[in-house]
Design an enzyme around this catalytic site. Structure first.
Site, mmCIF file in Angstrom:
data_model
loop_
_atom_site.group_PDB
_atom_site.id
_atom_site.type_symbol
_atom_site.label_atom_id
_atom_site.label_comp_id
_atom_site.label_asym_id
_atom_site.label_seq_id
_atom_site.Cartn_x
_atom_site.Cartn_y
_atom_site.Cartn_z
ATOM 1 N N ASP A 306 6.905 -0.667 -0.862
ATOM 2 C CA ASP A 306 6.555 0.714 -1.174
ATOM 3 C C ASP A 306 6.975 1.555 0.032
ATOM 4 O O ASP A 306 7.097 1.039 1.149
ATOM 5 C CB ASP A 306 5.053 0.834 -1.429
ATOM 6 C CG ASP A 306 4.625 2.268 -1.636
ATOM 7 O OD1 ASP A 306 5.215 2.936 -2.497
ATOM 8 O OD2 ASP A 306 3.727 2.729 -0.911
ATOM 9 N N ASP A 505 0.431 -0.322 0.165
ATOM 10 C CA ASP A 505 -0.846 0.031 0.794
ATOM 11 C C ASP A 505 -1.743 0.883 -0.080
ATOM 12 O O ASP A 505 -2.827 1.253 0.355
ATOM 13 C CB ASP A 505 -0.597 0.764 2.116
ATOM 14 C CG ASP A 505 -0.210 2.220 1.920
ATOM 15 O OD1 ASP A 505 0.464 2.518 0.912
ATOM 16 O OD2 ASP A 505 -0.600 3.060 2.748
ATOM 17 N N ASP A 509 -0.193 0.435 -5.886
ATOM 18 C CA ASP A 509 0.605 -0.760 -5.606
ATOM 19 C C ASP A 509 -0.086 -2.040 -6.059
ATOM 20 O O ASP A 509 0.545 -3.102 -6.072
ATOM 21 C CB ASP A 509 0.891 -0.866 -4.101
ATOM 22 C CG ASP A 509 1.709 0.306 -3.577
ATOM 23 O OD1 ASP A 509 2.647 0.720 -4.286
ATOM 24 O OD2 ASP A 509 1.407 0.794 -2.481
#
Length: 767
Positions: A306, A505, A509
């Site tokens: 990400d 994080d 996600d």
């Protein structure tokens, strides 16, 4: 502990009995020697029988049947010495396994053991202790010197905190009023007060403890395979022993095979190596949830990231303050904005207040503050009506030219803009940006060196911002505008081709982390849904710890394999030698003991430091580098001013007073800093990286910066205060060129130099 004491008693008793019998035999009293040897064998037989009974009750297969047969066989054929040696092997092996396991888990257990139990709630009558579970959101709590912060909170006083338990940073960290503090850190200064923002169960430290408990539970696939192989080893051993005994017509030959056949390298070495890897990773600030996760981490070949909070810092950082022509100074604009935002919970407010504090601006006071959701905040500061927020809210219509130009610039840079009006007149703008982590490019290179073949960037951000970050970190593929479902589909597609590691994080996600071969969550700012869904959790706010974790995982798995192959290979050769009659029972017992100790010793090497991507740096050099990094951050506003001054020369009249003032600041502030870096920082980096060639590019840009500032000063020397259009072209060209060089140079320094410094300051530079 009771088992541990019983294990100690059994090990000591069998060793003493073996020693007593050996001493009697050496003195020529063979009949007397047999008594302690037989006693030791019986003790081993009793312990082995108890283990077998427990295995039957739990309906699980056990290889202890081989040890039981070896002990019983030794007694049956009159080889009491060999039986005593086997008994010692079993007792000391089990004790060594438990001790090694306890040592390997020490870092994980320490987190659980230090969990805070009480909190001191401040009431009208003074502070009073309460169970930490009773602390509620909004409580005012007092934390004394040396005490552990019990729950997450927001500071009401300045604080000096030891955050080593969560971040690994050894130096105390200073925190100001209004900053968030996490449970589990230690108050290293004067007593502090905070407002609880979470309950104990929902606080950071409780989340880390839950992660540690999960990390204890898993069994590695390699370990399970070793267990299954050990069980399959039993019938092979029994058949070989029977064939050897029948062929030779000697039951002792069968006992000799059984004595050397105990598969301790499989039963002990593999788990010890895997758990040792978990311990090493925990020391680096990486909690791996069990051996299975460690093995999958070692096998990963595709890394998916990400963007926000993973490759980037994850929070906005002030990069520039733009002021209206003839308006207030940049310091005044930032100070007024910080005074308003001090009472705001908006995500950008913390960045603005932090930036004002870092620049040493005195905290202003605002009154009659009113927040208009979706637009901004307004109030009275220093007698002026100040409004802070969207451009459409602070300026009527399209606004003045500088405001339009600032919006265009922000759109090109991917920055966030916050505009400020004073007494209904647009006065300035704050530009904020979520910068790429300085360690990110270096970590990507380290991961490729560790065996990661493909890097994929996933983000919900727009394509241009995603591509920019992808280029910086050299990603192999970039996917933008991804929602959680799209991320999940991409992870599953990659997972079908090669073992995948997903790093994220945020809550969005969590599905992708759960679907990946290994999910890695960054939980340094608190345990979230991503941490619960992940297999690996970074409790430090440095993503380069992931590269070390992968290296540790691969090394631990390799050591486990070497220990098992070495031990079992030696055992199989000893079995064949015993079956052929070349290895007497007593010698076989001693040899098996040596094989077990060697296999366990190999496994324990996983606890020793291995190769990491971290560059060594002594404490003196690190202190100098940190000092220079602080100066580096201080001059970043000056770097942005170069561009601001160049932009201000767009429209006539072309007054050069601002350029001349900028040049003076460059000569007085920037160039001395660059010279200090050349004289102090680059030698440190050369020592750390192995030679002057490693820092040659930085040295070259130092020289170029000095050259360009000198050219700019010479150009201004012969120009009037109000310049002609053709003269301004040269000045602007020099300013924009200098700005580009400074930005590139700063990015190189942050990546190649400052990212290597241990205990790096938490806020990276933004340029």
């Amino acid at each position: 502990m009771r088992w541990w004491r019983r294990g100690q008693v059994l090990a000591v008793a069998t060793v003493l009995l073996l020693a007593a019998g050996t001493a009697a035999w050496a003195l020529g009293a063979a009949p007397v020697a047999a008594v302690p040897w037989v006693a030791a064998t019986l003790l081993g037989l009793l312990a082995s029988t108890a283990t077998l009974v427990a295995a039957v009750r739990e309906r699980r297969p056990s290889v202890d049947v081989i040890a039981w047969l070896a002990l019983a066989g030794a007694l049956a054929v009159g080889e009491a010495f060999a039986g005593a040696v086997v008994a010692v092997m079993l007792a000391t092996g089990a004790l060594l396994e438990e001790r090694a396991d306890a040592r390997a888990r020490r870092e994980l257990s320490a987190l659980v053991g230090r969990a805070p139990r009480t909190a001191r709630r401040v009431a009208a009558t003074g502070p009073s202790p309460v169970p930490v579970a009773e602390a509620t959101v909004g409580d005012r709590l007092l934390v004394g010197s040396g005490e552990i912060v019990p729950v997450d909170g927001r500071l009401l006083t300045v604080a000096e905190l030891d955050e080593a338990a969560l971040t690994g940073e050894s130096r105390p960290v200073s925190r100001g009023v209004g900053e968030d503090v996490r449970s589990g850190v230690v108050n290293a200064g004067a007593p502090l007060e905070l407002t609880a923002t979470a309950t104990a169960a929902g606080s950071t430290y409780a989340g880390v403890v839950r992660l540690v408990e999960q990390a204890r539970a898993g069994t590695a696939p390699f370990v399970r395979a070793a267990d299954r192989f050990a069980v399959a080893f039993v019938p092979v051993t029994l058949v070989l022993a029977a064939v050897a005994g029948l062929a030779a017509g000697d039951p002792g030959r069968a006992v000799a095979v059984l004595v050397v056949a105990t598969p301790c390298p499989l039963l002990l070495a593999a788990p010890i190596a895997i758990v040792s890897g978990l311990s090493r990773a925990a020391r680096r600030g990486v909690v791996i949830k069990g051996g299975a996760a460690l093995e999958r981490l070692a096998a990963g070949r595709v890394l998916m990231f990400d963007k926000t909070g993973t490759l980037t810092v994850g929070r906005p950082v002030l990069t520039d303050v733009v002021t209206a022509p003839g308006g207030p100074s940049a310091g005044e604009v930032l100070g007024w904005a910080a005074a308003l935002d001090a009472s705001s919970a908006h995500v950008l407010a913390a960045a603005i207040v932090t930036a004002a504090r870092e620049r040493g601006l005195p905290p202003g006071r605002a009154r009659d503050v009113r927040e208009v959701h979706g637009y901004g905040i307004e109030g009275v500061v220093d007698g002026h009506r100040v409004r802070l927020g969207k451009a459409s809210w602070v300026a009527a219509g399209a606004g003045p030219a500088w405001l339009r130009q600032t919006r265009r610039r922000a759109a090109l840079d991917g920055s966030i803009t916050v505009f400020l009006a004073v007494d209904d007149e647009p006065a300035g703008a704050l530009l904020l940006h979520d910068p790429v982590r300085p360690q990110a490019p270096r970590m990507i290179r380290a991961l490729r060196a560790a065996g990661i073949r493909r890097m994929v960037l996933l983000t919900g951000d727009r394509a241009d911002a995603a591509e920019a970050v992808g280029h910086v970190v050299s990603a192999d593929a970039v996917h933008a505008d991804c929602d959680p479902a799209h991320k999940l589909a991409l992870v599953r597609a990659e997972q079908q081709r090669e073992p995948t590691i997903m790093v994220g994080d945020g809550i969005n996600d969590a599905p992708a982390l759960a679907a990946a071969g290994v999910g890695v969550a960054l939980a340094a700012r608190g345990a979230t849904a991503s941490a619960e869904a992940a297999d690996v959790v970074l409790t430090v706010d440095r993503i380069d710890a992931l590269a070390d974790a992968i290296l540790i995982a691969r090394r631990s798995r390799s050591i486990a394999l070497v220990a098992v192959l070495t031990g079992m290979g030696a055992s199989v050769l000893a079995m064949l030698a015993a079956a052929a009659g070349w290895l007497p029972i007593p010698a076989g017992a001693l040899l098996q003991e040596a094989i077990d100790v060697a296999a366990i010793g190999i496994a324990l090497t996983a606890l020793l430091p291995g190769r990491t991507h971290t560059v060594p740096m002594n404490a003196t050099d690190a202190a100098v580098a940190r000092r220079l990094y602080a100066q580096h951050r201080d001059v970043r506003s000056l770097v942005e001013q170069v561009r601001t001054v160049a932009d201000g020369l767009s429209d006539p009249p072309y007054r050069l007073s601002g350029v001349r003032g900028l040049v003076r600041r460059l000569q007085e502030d920037l160039l001395p800093h660059e010279r200090a870096e050349e004289a102090e920082l680059l030698p440190i980096m050369a020592r750390a990286l192995g030679g002057a060639e490693a820092v040659a590019a930085l040295s070259r840009t130092h020289a170029e910066i000095e050259h360009q500032v000198s050219r700019l000063a010479r150009t201004l020397r012969d120009l009037p205060e109000t310049a002609e259009p053709e003269d301004v072209v040269d000045v602007r060209r020099l300013l924009y060129g200098l700005y580009a060089i400074l930005c590139l140079h700063n990015a190189q320094e942050e990546e190649d130099a400052f990212s290597l410094v241990p205990d790096e300051p938490r806020e990276p530079a933004a340029v």
